[in-house]
Enzyme design. Structure first.
Site, PDB file in Angstrom:
ATOM      1  N   GLN A 101      57.159  46.294  46.049  1.00  0.00           N
ATOM      2  CA  GLN A 101      57.500  47.521  45.318  1.00  0.00           C
ATOM      3  C   GLN A 101      56.237  48.299  44.989  1.00  0.00           C
ATOM      4  O   GLN A 101      55.415  47.849  44.192  1.00  0.00           O
ATOM      5  CB  GLN A 101      58.216  47.126  44.015  1.00  0.00           C
ATOM      6  CG  GLN A 101      58.570  48.280  43.115  1.00  0.00           C
ATOM      7  CD  GLN A 101      59.177  47.807  41.810  1.00  0.00           C
ATOM      8  OE1 GLN A 101      59.132  46.617  41.491  1.00  0.00           O
ATOM      9  NE2 GLN A 101      59.729  48.717  41.039  1.00  0.00           N
ATOM     10  N   GLY A 102      56.078  49.472  45.609  1.00  0.00           N
ATOM     11  CA  GLY A 102      54.873  50.272  45.398  1.00  0.00           C
ATOM     12  C   GLY A 102      55.083  51.376  44.386  1.00  0.00           C
ATOM     13  O   GLY A 102      55.277  52.534  44.754  1.00  0.00           O
ATOM     14  N   TYR A 103      55.034  51.033  43.116  1.00  0.00           N
ATOM     15  CA  TYR A 103      55.231  52.017  42.045  1.00  0.00           C
ATOM     16  C   TYR A 103      53.903  52.313  41.317  1.00  0.00           C
ATOM     17  O   TYR A 103      53.399  53.422  41.362  1.00  0.00           O
ATOM     18  CB  TYR A 103      56.257  51.503  41.025  1.00  0.00           C
ATOM     19  CG  TYR A 103      57.719  51.643  41.427  1.00  0.00           C
ATOM     20  CD1 TYR A 103      58.113  51.780  42.754  1.00  0.00           C
ATOM     21  CD2 TYR A 103      58.719  51.623  40.454  1.00  0.00           C
ATOM     22  CE1 TYR A 103      59.456  51.889  43.104  1.00  0.00           C
ATOM     23  CE2 TYR A 103      60.062  51.733  40.794  1.00  0.00           C
ATOM     24  CZ  TYR A 103      60.425  51.868  42.122  1.00  0.00           C
ATOM     25  OH  TYR A 103      61.747  51.974  42.447  1.00  0.00           O
ATOM     26  N   GLU A 135      71.658  44.481  36.045  1.00  0.00           N
ATOM     27  CA  GLU A 135      70.583  43.502  36.259  1.00  0.00           C
ATOM     28  C   GLU A 135      69.540  43.536  35.141  1.00  0.00           C
ATOM     29  O   GLU A 135      68.789  42.572  34.972  1.00  0.00           O
ATOM     30  CB  GLU A 135      69.898  43.749  37.606  1.00  0.00           C
ATOM     31  CG  GLU A 135      70.753  43.420  38.814  1.00  0.00           C
ATOM     32  CD  GLU A 135      71.666  44.568  39.226  1.00  0.00           C
ATOM     33  OE1 GLU A 135      71.755  45.570  38.476  1.00  0.00           O
ATOM     34  OE2 GLU A 135      72.300  44.457  40.291  1.00  0.00           O
ATOM     35  N   SER A 154      56.006  47.890  29.632  1.00  0.00           N
ATOM     36  CA  SER A 154      55.408  47.084  28.563  1.00  0.00           C
ATOM     37  C   SER A 154      56.294  47.136  27.317  1.00  0.00           C
ATOM     38  O   SER A 154      57.100  48.052  27.153  1.00  0.00           O
ATOM     39  CB  SER A 154      54.018  47.610  28.217  1.00  0.00           C
ATOM     40  OG  SER A 154      54.143  48.824  27.505  1.00  0.00           O
ATOM     41  N   ASN A 155      56.120  46.155  26.447  1.00  0.00           N
ATOM     42  CA  ASN A 155      56.987  46.100  25.269  1.00  0.00           C
ATOM     43  C   ASN A 155      56.800  47.313  24.362  1.00  0.00           C
ATOM     44  O   ASN A 155      57.723  47.710  23.649  1.00  0.00           O
ATOM     45  CB  ASN A 155      56.752  44.797  24.514  1.00  0.00           C
ATOM     46  CG  ASN A 155      57.343  43.616  25.283  1.00  0.00           C
ATOM     47  OD1 ASN A 155      57.896  43.797  26.367  1.00  0.00           O
ATOM     48  ND2 ASN A 155      57.237  42.427  24.734  1.00  0.00           N
ATOM     49  N   GLU A 156      55.620  47.914  24.413  1.00  0.00           N
ATOM     50  CA  GLU A 156      55.405  49.136  23.619  1.00  0.00           C
ATOM     51  C   GLU A 156      56.218  50.291  24.196  1.00  0.00           C
ATOM     52  O   GLU A 156      56.809  51.092  23.457  1.00  0.00           O
ATOM     53  CB  GLU A 156      53.911  49.484  23.570  1.00  0.00           C
ATOM     54  CG  GLU A 156      53.097  48.577  22.657  1.00  0.00           C
ATOM     55  CD  GLU A 156      53.074  47.123  23.108  1.00  0.00           C
ATOM     56  OE1 GLU A 156      53.083  46.881  24.338  1.00  0.00           O
ATOM     57  OE2 GLU A 156      53.070  46.224  22.251  1.00  0.00           O
TER      58      GLU A 156
END
Lengths: 387, 374
Positions: free
Chosen positions: A127-129, A246, A370-372
Site C-alpha cells: 500500500q503506497g500511501y 473491517e 495515529s491515536n492523536e
C-alpha cells in the site's frame, strides 16, 4: 478451487467448528504463534496457498470472485478463530485493501484481471500511501502522476510501505492535479507493477531490527491509464471509504490478549504474583483486556444486527493499542535486570519474547492513523466539537 | 452520548428511559438533592412515593409481591437513567438490595408483607448487614423463650431515620439468619453521618432487640446465598447508575466547553481540551459496554461468569464516573469549584456510589482471585 456453500446460512457455532477443524488440519504447526508480526510472502506461502485452494483466502469477497462471501458476523468469527489458533498474518493488502477497492470501484476488466491473481498469489500487493512529509497529513501527498498518452508518468517517493520488498504490485495514491486550497482534490488511485523500470525499493530496518517496511522511489515510472481506479482526481474519498466493517478489527482484543498470556507466564516464572503491587497492576491490565472484549462486542452487535459502523468504532483502536503497550511495559518492569536483553526470557518451560512484544507494540499506536489523529476525528465526528 | 445498548424488542427499555426523563423534568435531581441536603434528611418522602408510583421500586420483584417481575436489563437501564438525571434517593439499597434479599424466599409470609411494602412504597426497608470494615457485621440472633433477641453494630445504612423496617442479617444457632425488625423497636439506636452527596448514612446498634418468630425469614446457607446474590445484583445496578453519571457529566461538560469562549474561541475548539473530552467519552463508552456485558451474562445465568462480569462492570463504571466527573469539574474552570454549578454534584454522587460495595481496586483483585482460583 472447491465449490463454496452459503456459509452465512450456518449457525455461528457450526461455522466456528468447521473453520477451526479445517485450520487445525491445514495451518502448519510451525507457523502458529510466529514471533514475526509481518512474515514475508515466502515464509507463509504454504498457508496462503492452502487457504486459496480451499477458497477461504478472501473471507468477504463475493463467491463469484473467489471469496467466501461472509457477512460481518461470520467474518468476526473467521478473524477471532484465526487469532485464537495463532495463524500467521499473510501479506494481505491484496485481500483486505485492493480487492475491496476494486470490487467497489474497479471496472469489470480490472476485477477479472487482478482478483484471480491475488487469490493465486501471483500478485502480492503493498500500500503506497504515506510519504516522507505526508504521514498523518496524508492529503498533502506530492508523488505526481502526469498523463502522457495512454500512460501516467509517476515521480516521487513513498515510505513506511509495509512488505514492499516481497510485493510485486503497489496500490498508489498520487497527485494528478494541484487545486489551490483543496488538497483532497486532484488525488488519484493507481495500480502499479513494482517491476516497472524506475522503481527502487529500499527496506527500512525497524526498532526490532527487522525490515517489514520500506521506502519506494518512483523515477519516471510508466503506469498504463487502464490501471487508474475510479475517476481521475477523485481518488481521495475512494481510498478513504474502502474500509467498512473491517475497521472493527483494528480494535480486536487478540493482540493484548496474547500479550497478557505472555505477561502471566513471565509472572508465574518470576514469582511476581506474590508481589501485591504487581498483583494490583496485573488486575488492572486483566480487567482492561476483559472490558475491551465487552466494548468490542458492543460494536460487533451493531454489525450482527445488519447496521453500519460509525466513526466511534475507533475508540477500540485507541484503547487496544495503548493497552498492548501498557502490558508489554509491565513485562519489562517485572523482568527486572533481565529487561535489558534483546533475546527472549526464560519462563520455566517456555520462553517469553518480552522485548520483541515491547518493541512491536510501539507501532500500532501510529499506523492506520495515529491515536492523536483518531482523537481529532472523534472530537469532530462523535462529540461534534468546534474548530 | 454513551448509553447502554440492549435489544429492546417491545420498547420496555425506551419506556423506562422516558419515564425517568419525564420524572426528572418535574423534579430535577439536583434541586431535590440540594433541598434534601439543606433539610439534613436521609430521604425525600414525596420523591420516594413518586418513584413507587412509577413502578421503579418493585421493578424486579415478582408480580406476586406487587412488583413488575422485570429482569436485570431493565434494572440496568432504570439505574443508568437515574444516574443520568441525578435522582439520588437510595433505590439501589432500599429497592434492589432489599428486594433481591426478600425475593429469595417467596413463600414466606413476612416476605410477602415486606415485598408488597417495598413495591408500593408503604414500607421503607433498609438492609442491615455491613460492619465497620464493610464486610459482614458481627451480629447475633439468640433465642429467648418464644421470641428472639438481636444484637450487633451495623454501618453504612441507607435511610436510617426514614426506614420503617430493617432487614437484618445476623448469626444464629441455625447459621446466618435473615429477619425483619420494626425500625422504632426498643433497643434500636441510630447515629447519622452526612455523605458527601447530601445524604445521611446511618450506623445502627441493636441492643437485644426483641422480635417474634414470624419475623425470622430464613436461616442457614440459603441466606448466605441470597446475600451474595443481593450484593451482586446491587453492584450491577450501581455500575449502571455510575455509567449514567459518567455519560451525563461528559454531556454537560461538552455543552459547557462549547459555550465558554476564551481567546475569542470556544474552549472546546482547543486540541488539549478536545483530547481530554474524547478520552472521557471513551471511558464512558467502556463503562456502558461493561454494564451491558454484566447484565447479559447475568441474564444468561452463568454463575461464575456473571460474578466476574459484575465485578468488572462495577470497577469500570466506578472508575469512569469518578474520573470523568473529576475532569468535568476541572474543565468547568472556577465555575466547577462552586456549589452552584451542578457538575460538582455529579462528582460527589459518583464518589459515594463508587465507594459503595467495593472500590474498583478491591473489585479487580476479587475478579483476579476468583478467576485464578480455577
Amino acid at each position: 478451487m472447491s465449490t463454496q456453500q452459503d456459509w452465512n446460512a450456518l449457525s455461528d457455532e457450526e461455522f466456528r467448528r468447521i473453520f477451526r477443524d479445517w485450520v487445525e488440519e491445514n495451518c502448519p504447526k510451525e507457523l502458529r504463534f510466529m514471533r514475526k508480526q509481518r512474515p514475508l510472502f515466502d515464509e507463509v506461502a504454504v498457508w496462503y496457498h492452502n487457504l486459496a485452494r480451499k477458497g477461504w483466502l478472501a473471507p468477504v469477497w463475493p463467491q463469484a470472485y473467489g471469496g467466501m462471501g461472509l457477512n460481518p458476523s461470520k467474518h468476526i468469527i473467521y478473524v477471532e478463530e484465526w487469532a485464537r489458533m495463532g495463524c500467521p498474518r499473510i501479506p494481505d493488502h491484496g485481500i483486505g485493501l485492493v480487492g475491496p477497492l476494486l470490487l467497489q470501484y474497479g471496472s469489470e476488466e480490472q476485477k477479472q484481471h487482478f482478483l484471480p491473481r491475488i487469490i493465486s498469489g501471483e500478485h502480492v500487493w503493498c500500500q503506497g500511501y504515506s510519504e516522507p512529509n505526508s504521514g498523518s497529513d496524508l492529503a498533502s501527498l506530492k508523488t505526481s502522476a502526469v498523463r502522457e498518452g495512454d500512460e501516467f508518468v509517476v515521480n516521487g517517493q513513498k515510505i513506511w510501505t509495509t512488505l514492499a520488498h516481497c510485493a510485486n504490485w503497489v496500490l498508489l495514491l498520487v497527485r494528478t492535479k494541484r487545486v489551490e486550497g483543496k488538497r483532497q482534490e486532484g488525488i488519484s488511485v493507481l495500480l502499479a507493477d513494482l517491476r516497472t523500470p524506475g522503481v527502487t525499493i529500499r527496506p527500512i530496518p525497524n526498532l526490532r531490527e527487522e525490515a517489514d517496511f520500506c521506502e519506494v522511489f518512483f523515477d519516471n515510472v510508466r503506469v498504463p491509464v487502464a490501471n487508474l481506479v475510479g475517476e481521475v482526481d477523485k481518488g481521495w474519498t475512494l481510498a478513504k471509504s474502502v474500509l467498512g466493517h473491517e475497521r472493527i478489527f483494528l480494535g480486536a482484543p487478540a493482540r493484548p490478549e496474547y500479550a497478557l498470556t505472555r505477561l502471566e507466564a513471565l509472572a508465574e516464572a518470576t514469582g511476581a504474583f506474590e508481589d501485591k503491587a504487581f498483583l494490583s497492576r496485573y488486575a488492572k491490565h486483566r480487567l482492561d483486556v476483559y472490558d475491551l472484549g465487552s466494548a468490542f462486542e458492543r460494536f460487533a452487535k451493531v454489525l450482527r444486527a445488519g447496521g453500519d459502523l460509525e466513526a466511534d468504532v475507533s475508540v477500540l483502536k485507541i484503547f487496544n493499542t495503548e493497552l498492548y503497550q501498557r502490558i508489554t511495559e509491565e513485562m519489562l518492569e517485572i523482568a527486572g535486570e533481565d529487561a535489558r536483553f534483546e533475546d527472549d526470557l526464560d519462563a520455566g518451560e517456555i520462553q517469553v519474547d518480552a522485548m520483541n512484544l515491547f518493541l512491536d507494540s510501539r507501532a500500532p499506536a501510529i499506523f492506520g492513523g495515529s491515536n492523536e489523529i483518531q482523537r481529532n476525528i472523534l472530537a469532530k465526528a462523535v462529540l461534534n466539537l468546534p474548530g | 452520548m454513551p448509553q447502554t445498548m440492549f435489544d429492546d424488542p417491545d420498547g420496555t427499555l425506551a419506556m423506562l428511559r422516558n419515564s425517568v426523563a419525564g420524572f426528572a423534568a418535574q423534579s430535577p435531581g439536583a434541586k431535590i438533592l440540594r433541598e434534601r441536603r439543606a433539610a439534613r434528611k436521609d430521604l425525600d418522602q414525596s420523591i420516594w412515593n413518586g418513584m413507587a408510583e412509577a413502578g421503579w421500586l418493585g421493578l424486579s420483584l415478582p408480580e406476586a409481591m406487587g412488583g413488575s417481575g422485570l429482569g436485570l436489563r431493565e434494572q440496568a437501564v432504570l439505574s443508568e437513567a437515574l444516574g443520568r438525571e441525578l435522582i439520588t434517593e437510595p433505590l439501589a439499597q432500599l429497592a434492589v438490595f432489599a428486594g433481591t434479599l426478600v425475593a429469595a424466599f417467596p413463600d414466606n409470609a413476612e416476605v410477602q408483607r415486606l415485598g408488597q411494602g417495598i413495591a408500593d412504597g408503604s414500607l421503607i426497608v433498609s438492609p442491615l448487614w455491613q460492619g465497620r470494615d464493610a464486610g459482614r457485621a458481627s451480629a447475633v440472633m439468640k433465642r429467648s423463650g418464644n421470641s428472639l433477641l438481636l444484637s450487633g453494630d451495623y454501618h453504612f445504612v441507607s435511610a436510617p431515620r426514614s426506614a420503617t423496617e430493617f432487614l437484618v442479617v445476623a448469626e444464629s444457632d441455625e447459621g446466618t439468619a435473615l429477619a425483619s425488625v420494626g425500625a422504632k423497636s426498643e433497643g434500636v439506636s441510630v447515629s447519622l453521618r452526612p455523605s458527601v452527596d447530601g445524604n445521611q448514612i446511618g450506623s445502627i446498634t441493636l441492643s437485644g432487640v426483641e422480635i417474634s418468630g414470624e419475623r425470622v425469614i430464613a436461616s442457614g446457607p440459603d441466606v448466605d446465598g441470597a446475600l451474595a446474590r443481593a450484593i451482586e445484583v446491587t453492584r450491577l445496578a450501581l455500575a449502571a447508575e455510575l455509567a449514567g453519571i459518567a455519560s451525563r457529566a461528559l454531556e454537560i461538560t461538552v455543552g459547557y466547553t462549547r459555550n465558554r469562549v476564551q481567546f475569542g474561541k470556544p474552549i472546546a475548539s482547543f486540541q488539549a481540551v478536545q483530547h481530554r473530552l474524547v478520552d472521557m467519552w471513551g471511558d464512558a463508552e467502556f463503562a456502558c459496554a461493561a454494564v451491558v456485558n454484566a447484565a447479559e451474562t447475568a441474564v444468561s445465568g452463568k454463575g461464575k461468569d456473571a460474578t466476574l462480569a459484575t465485578l468488572a462492570a462495577k470497577a469500570r463504571a466506578g472508575d469512569a464516573a469518578v474520573s470523568v466527573a473529576r475532569r468535568s469539574v476541572h474543565l468547568h474552570g472556577a465555575m466547577g469549584f462552586t456549589d452552584e454549578c451542578d457538575i460538582g454534584l455529579y462528582l460527589k454522587r459518583a464518589i459515594n456510589l463508587n465507594a459503595t460495595l467495593g472500590q474498583p481496586e478491591k473489585l479487580r483483585l476479587q475478579f483476579v482471585a476468583l478467576e485464578r482460583a480455577a
